[in-house]
Structures are given as structure tokens and as C-alpha cells.
Design a protein around this motif. Sequence first.
Motif, short mmCIF file in Angstrom:
data_model
loop_
_atom_site.label_atom_id
_atom_site.label_comp_id
_atom_site.label_asym_id
_atom_site.label_seq_id
_atom_site.Cartn_x
_atom_site.Cartn_y
_atom_site.Cartn_z
N HIS A 74 0.81 -1.21 0.00
CA HIS A 74 0.00 0.00 0.00
C HIS A 74 0.85 1.27 0.00
CE1 HIS A 74 -3.89 -2.09 1.62
NE2 HIS A 74 -3.35 -2.72 0.59
N GLY B 282 0.26 4.15 -2.62
CA GLY B 282 0.07 5.54 -2.21
C GLY B 282 0.99 6.50 -2.94
N MET C 20 -2.27 3.82 2.36
CA MET C 20 -2.40 4.49 1.07
C MET C 20 -3.05 5.85 1.20
SD MET C 20 -4.53 3.29 -2.30
CE MET C 20 -6.07 3.77 -1.48
#
Length: 266
Positions: free
Chosen positions: A111, A115, A205
Motif C-alpha cells: 500500500h 500511495g 495508502m
Amino acid sequence: MQFKNGPIGLLFHTLFILFILAPIVMVCAVAFTSEGFISLPSGGLSLRWFRAILDNPRFIEAFWFSLGLGTLSASLAIVLAVPSALALARNRFRGREALVAFFLSPLMIPHVVLGLAFLKFFTTVDLAGTYVGLVVAHVILVMPYALRLVLASATGIDPALERAAQSLGASNWTAFRRVVLPLLLPGVVSGWVIAFITSFDELTMSIFIASPSTTTLPVRIFLHIEDTIDPLVTAVSAVLIYVTIIAIFILDRVVGLEKLFVGKGR
């Protein structure tokens, strides 16, 4: 033929359940502390930190924002997952496995990487810090969960049932609504629930793409912990636990969890 657990099996399951429930029980217990810091055992019971939530509108606003974001993201993911699952389940074509891997690829990417990638992309297309960008990112993130569960239900559907409805005069939409969709319902409901929970609980994220006007509840909690560690966070977590338990209880009484997640007659 039925099998019964012996004493060792019952002990193992009991310890396993206690191990799973221990963090939840601890959070709920600390939320009632009267101290100004996280402590257990506490010097006394108090509701001061639950009242503190009402005095902190940022948590309430973040809760409603996360609730709406999770609902919209999960719904859009299901809308995309249903036709995709039906196409993948009913057809065998070159590149099918590659297409499935592409749809499920967000599960394999950390994640943090997602992100950073979304931050770079949204900055380029002027969607950084916007609600639209956050929804797009969450839909991409939760789509694999919805697809896998809907695909599992779609794989077990006999295409002859839909063709039989069409041969009796039903339109494509009517056959889908009256025949296919009820058979897909367990996968659709479970996929929506998992997608909603994943979106509502997403932190890593969301930190990269959220803005002051699009702050989710996990991000708000994280920002609060950065400044101070007090039982307010445990009170917020306890409220979420209580709301979840109540919602599941009502859903079970009104509709029935077995009917939704397993399907009628299964």
C-alpha cells in the motif's frame, strides 16, 4: 458422519478465540478509564473519553466521511466486479489468466507503493487531494476483494438457467435480474462487505492522497496519535466496535447472515 472435538481440540479453540478477542476486549476496557493516559487496570470507570469524542468534531466528521467513502467505493467496485466476474467465469479466451492477474494485482502491491504511485499520478492530472481521486484510489484497492468473491459465485452458476429464462421470453435484463443476480447474491453481499471494510479501514495508502478536506477516520486517528497518546483513540475504536456488533446483530435478525453470505437453500 459427525466428528466431535475432544478436550484438547476444545482447549485449542478456546485459547485461539481468546487470543483473537483479547486486543478488542483490551481496547474496550481502556476506553472506560478515568485517567488522562492509557492505562490498565484503571483507577476507576468513566465515560469522559466518550464525551470527549462529542467535543472533538473532527473525529465525527472523519467518521461520516469514511462511511460515505467506503459505501461509494464498495458499491462502485461491485458494479465493476459483477460483469467482470461473469465474463471471466463464462468465457475461456487467450489471455484470460493474465487479465485475472491484472484485476487482482493491487493485492500484490504494498500500500505504500500504491500511495506513492497514486500521489504522483493524481498530482500530474490535478486530482491530488480531491474526493474524486480518493474514490478512484479506493475503488482500485478494493476491487480485487469484490471480484474474487463474486467470481467464486459466478463460477458455480449454470449458464443453462439464464438461457432457459430467455427461451421463455425473458429479456436479457430480466433474466439477469430474476435468475443470475439472486444466484450471485452471496458473492455480491460478501464482496461488498469486505470491500467496504477494506476501504473504511485503509490508512497507509490514504495518508499519501488525503488532504485536510478529505481526511478519513484512520488518517484522523493517526494524526491524533502523532500529537498525543490518550484514551480518546481507544474510545473512538470502542465506538466503532460497538456499532459493528449492533449492525451485525440487526442484520442477522432482519435478514439473516446465513441467507446473505451463504445463499437461500444452501
